[in-house]
Enzyme design. Structure first.
Site, mmCIF file in Angstrom:
data_model
loop_
_atom_site.group_PDB
_atom_site.id
_atom_site.type_symbol
_atom_site.label_atom_id
_atom_site.label_comp_id
_atom_site.label_asym_id
_atom_site.label_seq_id
_atom_site.Cartn_x
_atom_site.Cartn_y
_atom_site.Cartn_z
ATOM 1 C CB SER A 66 5.187 -7.366 -14.702
ATOM 2 O OG SER A 66 6.181 -6.697 -15.430
ATOM 3 C CD GLU A 76 11.068 -6.602 -17.321
ATOM 4 O OE1 GLU A 76 11.870 -7.532 -17.187
ATOM 5 O OE2 GLU A 76 11.261 -5.671 -18.105
ATOM 6 C CE1 TYR A 129 9.008 -7.374 -10.471
ATOM 7 C CE2 TYR A 129 9.048 -7.285 -12.867
ATOM 8 C CZ TYR A 129 8.428 -6.999 -11.676
ATOM 9 O OH TYR A 129 7.213 -6.344 -11.674
ATOM 10 C CE LYS A 131 5.648 -8.813 -10.006
ATOM 11 N NZ LYS A 131 4.535 -8.440 -9.128
ATOM 12 C CG HIS A 180 2.138 1.377 -13.942
ATOM 13 N ND1 HIS A 180 2.500 0.103 -14.341
ATOM 14 C CD2 HIS A 180 1.859 1.293 -12.628
ATOM 15 C CE1 HIS A 180 2.424 -0.716 -13.306
ATOM 16 N NE2 HIS A 180 2.048 -0.020 -12.254
ATOM 17 C CB ILE A 208 -0.969 -0.012 1.218
ATOM 18 C CG1 ILE A 208 -2.062 1.056 1.071
ATOM 19 C CG2 ILE A 208 -0.219 0.140 2.543
ATOM 20 C CD1 ILE A 208 -3.200 0.925 2.048
HETATM 21 N N1 GDD Z 1 16.531 1.709 -13.772
HETATM 22 C C1 GDD Z 1 17.326 2.107 -14.782
HETATM 23 N N2 GDD Z 1 18.408 2.892 -14.503
HETATM 24 N N3 GDD Z 1 17.017 1.729 -16.041
HETATM 25 C C2 GDD Z 1 17.809 2.173 -17.046
HETATM 26 C C3 GDD Z 1 18.925 2.989 -16.815
HETATM 27 C C4 GDD Z 1 19.254 3.357 -15.492
HETATM 28 O O1 GDD Z 1 20.198 4.070 -15.213
HETATM 29 N N4 GDD Z 1 19.477 3.279 -18.030
HETATM 30 C C5 GDD Z 1 18.747 2.664 -18.958
HETATM 31 N N5 GDD Z 1 17.727 1.990 -18.375
HETATM 32 C C6 GDD Z 1 16.740 1.173 -19.070
HETATM 33 C C7 GDD Z 1 16.637 -0.263 -18.537
HETATM 34 O O2 GDD Z 1 17.706 -1.055 -19.069
HETATM 35 C C8 GDD Z 1 15.260 -0.647 -19.059
HETATM 36 O O3 GDD Z 1 15.345 -1.094 -20.386
HETATM 37 C C9 GDD Z 1 14.470 0.676 -19.047
HETATM 38 O O4 GDD Z 1 15.442 1.704 -18.864
HETATM 39 C C10 GDD Z 1 13.408 0.759 -17.968
HETATM 40 O O5 GDD Z 1 13.967 0.417 -16.743
HETATM 41 P P1 GDD Z 1 13.167 0.604 -15.347
HETATM 42 O O6 GDD Z 1 12.639 1.976 -15.250
HETATM 43 O O7 GDD Z 1 14.073 0.130 -14.256
HETATM 44 O O8 GDD Z 1 11.878 -0.322 -15.511
HETATM 45 P P2 GDD Z 1 11.690 -1.809 -16.090
HETATM 46 O O9 GDD Z 1 11.113 -1.689 -17.457
HETATM 47 O O10 GDD Z 1 12.918 -2.607 -15.920
HETATM 48 O O11 GDD Z 1 10.602 -2.414 -15.082
HETATM 49 C C11 GDD Z 1 9.477 -1.656 -14.653
HETATM 50 O O12 GDD Z 1 8.356 -1.955 -15.448
HETATM 51 C C12 GDD Z 1 7.844 -3.288 -15.329
HETATM 52 C C13 GDD Z 1 6.656 -3.424 -16.261
HETATM 53 O O13 GDD Z 1 7.129 -3.650 -17.563
HETATM 54 C C14 GDD Z 1 9.236 -1.978 -13.177
HETATM 55 O O14 GDD Z 1 8.259 -1.098 -12.666
HETATM 56 C C15 GDD Z 1 8.734 -3.399 -13.006
HETATM 57 O O15 GDD Z 1 8.425 -3.629 -11.625
HETATM 58 C C16 GDD Z 1 7.485 -3.567 -13.877
HETATM 59 O O16 GDD Z 1 6.960 -4.859 -13.725
#
Ligand code: GDD
Length: 325
Positions: free
Chosen positions: A127, A129, A151, A155, A181, A9
Site C-alpha cells: 500500500s 500508506e 496499518y 503493510k 483505489h 475475495i
Molecule cells: N475514512 C475517513 N473518514 N477519512 C477521512 C474523513 C472521514 O470522515 N475525513 C477526512 N478523511 C481523510 C483521512 O484523514 C485520509 O487522509 C483521507 O481522508 C483518506 O482516508 P480513507 O478513505 O480512509 O483512506 P486511506 O488513505 O486512509 O487508506 C486507503 O488507501 C490506502 C492506500 O493508500 C485504504 O484503502 C487503505 O487500505 C489503503 O492501503
C-alpha cells in the site's frame, strides 16, 4: 485450467479481480470468513452475481491451520493476498489485532505456499500508506517508507515478508504498491464512499449533514477496476518484482467533496461539518504515485481519472438510494 486463490475475495478488489479472472477462463477460489458464508445476502453483496461461478472456502487469516488446509486442497497456480484489516483509522483503535492479523496472515499464507505449492505465483496487496510521511513529489518503487499508522506498519512488514520469500526461497512473489483505489463497491467507512453515499442521501432528502475530518489531506485516487488488471499483469511477467500502481495525480478531500456535491447539484458548504473525531493521531498528508515502471514493463495505465471516478461513484449511490427508498 489455471487455479486461482484470492484472500479477501468478498472485498472491493476481490470482486473486480474475480470478474476479470473468470473472463480469462480461470478457476477461481476464494477465502472468506465463516460468518460471511452464513450471511451471504449482507456479507457477500459484491460477489453475489458470481457466486455460482466461484468456489468459496471458509478460513481465517488468524489460523495457519485453516490457510494451510485450503492451499493444500487447491494447490493454486496464482494467489492474490488481498485480505487485511484495511481501514487505517480503525488500526489506531485496535493496533494489536491489526498488526497481528495483517502480518501473521501474510506470513501464514506465504509459508503454506512455500511448503505446498512453491510454484504458485503470489501477489501481496502492499500500500501507498507505507510511504506515510512523504515530502512533495511523486513516490516510486525506490521511495523510502515512513509508515504513520499501525496499518501502514503492518503493510511494510508484509512487503518485506513477500520480498524475503522471493529472495530466500525463490517464490514468484510480487508486491503491488497500490495507491488509493475506489469504486461504487468501496466500503462505506472510506472517505470517498462516505462522501458519495451522503451526497445521495442528502439529495433524496434523507440526511442533512456530512461530518468529516481532515479536508486538506491529498490522495492519489484511481479506479479499482483498473488496478486489479495490474495485479494480474505483475504475475504474468518473466520475473517477480514490485510495482507502484497509481494515477500520478493528487487531490484534496475537499476537492472530492466539492465535485461530488456539485455533481448532484448541491452546495457542499451547507452540509459538511468538520468533526475532530475523524482526525487521525498521525496523518499521511499527501500521496502521489509514479506508475511509469508498470507502464514500461507491462503497458499498464489508469483509464479512469479523478473527475470521472467521483461522478461514477455519485451516480451509482444516487441509483442505490433511489431504488431503496
Ligand atoms: N475514512 C475517513 N473518514 N477519512 C477521512 C474523513 C472521514 O470522515 N475525513 C477526512 N478523511 C481523510 C483521512 O484523514 C485520509 O487522509 C483521507 O481522508 C483518506 O482516508 P480513507 O478513505 O480512509 O483512506 P486511506 O488513505 O486512509 O487508506 C486507503 O488507501 C490506502 C492506500 O493508500 C485504504 O484503502 C487503505 O487500505 C489503503 O492501503
Amino acid at each position: 485450467m489455471k487455479k486461482i486463490l484470492i484472500t479477501g475475495i468478498d472485498g472491493q478488489d476481490g470482486s473486480y479481480l474475480s470478474e476479470f479472472l473468470l473472463k480469462k477462463g480461470y478457476q477461481v477460489h476464494g477465502i472468506v470468513r465463516r460468518v460471511a458464508i452464513e450471511d451471504p445476502e449482507h456479507q457477500l453483496w459484491r460477489i453475489k452475481h458470481i457466486l455460482k461461478k466461484i468456489t468459496l472456502h471458509s478460513g481465517s487469516l488468524e489460523s495457519f491451520a485453516s490457510l494451510f488446509k485450503i492451499v493444500q486442497r487447491i494447490k493454486p497456480d496464482e494467489c492474490y493476498h488481498l485480505a487485511a484489516q484495511s481501514f487505517v483509522s480503525y488500526s489506531f483503535e485496535d493496533e494489536f489485532s491489526t498488526i497481528n492479523t495483517n502480518i501473521n496472515g501474510t506470513h501464514y499464507i506465504l509459508a503454506a505456499i512455500k511448503e505446498l505449492a512453491p510454484r504458485c505465483k503470489f501477489y501481496f496487496a502492499a500500500s501507498s500508506e507505507m510511504f506515510g510521511k512523504v515530502k512533495e513529489g511523486l513516490q516510486n518503487e525506490n521511495s523510502p517508507f515512513h509508515p504513520r499508522s499501525p496499518y501502514g506498519i503492518s503493510k511494510v512488514a508484509g512487503f518485506d515478508l513477500t520480498r524475503n520469500y522471493r529472495e530466500a526461497y525463490g517464490i514468484f512473489a510480487c508486491n503491488g504498491i497500490l495507491f488509493n483505489h475506489e469504486s461504487p463497491r468501496r466500503g462505506f467507512e472510506f472517505v470517498t464512499r462516505k462522501i458519495t453515499h451522503a451526497v445521495a442521501k442528502i439529495k433524496m432528502g434523507l440526511s442533512k449533514e456530512l461530518r468529516l475530518g481532515n479536508l486538506n489531506a491529498k490522495r492519489d485516487w484511481g479506479f479499482s477496476g483498473d488496478y486489479v488488471k495490474a495485479m494480474w499483469l505483475m504475475l504474468q511477467q518473466n520475473k517477480p518484482d514490485d510495482y507502484v500502481i497509481a494515477t500520478g495525480e493528487t487531490h484534496t478531500v475537499k476537492e472530492f467533496v466539492k465535485l461530488a456535491f456539485s455533481h448532484a447539484g448541491l452546495d457542499w458548504r451547507k452540509y459538511v461539518k468538520i468533526d475532530k473525531d475523524f482526525y487521525r493521531p498521525a496523518e499521511v498528508h499527501i500521496l502521489m504515485g509514479d506508475y511509469s515502471k508498470a507502464t514500461k514493463k507491462f503497458g499498464w495505465k489508469p483509464t479512469v481519472r479523478f473527475e470521472e471516478l467521483v461522478k461514477m461513484m455519485v451516480d451509482a449511490d444516487l441509483a442505490i438510494v433511489q431504488a431503496k427508498y
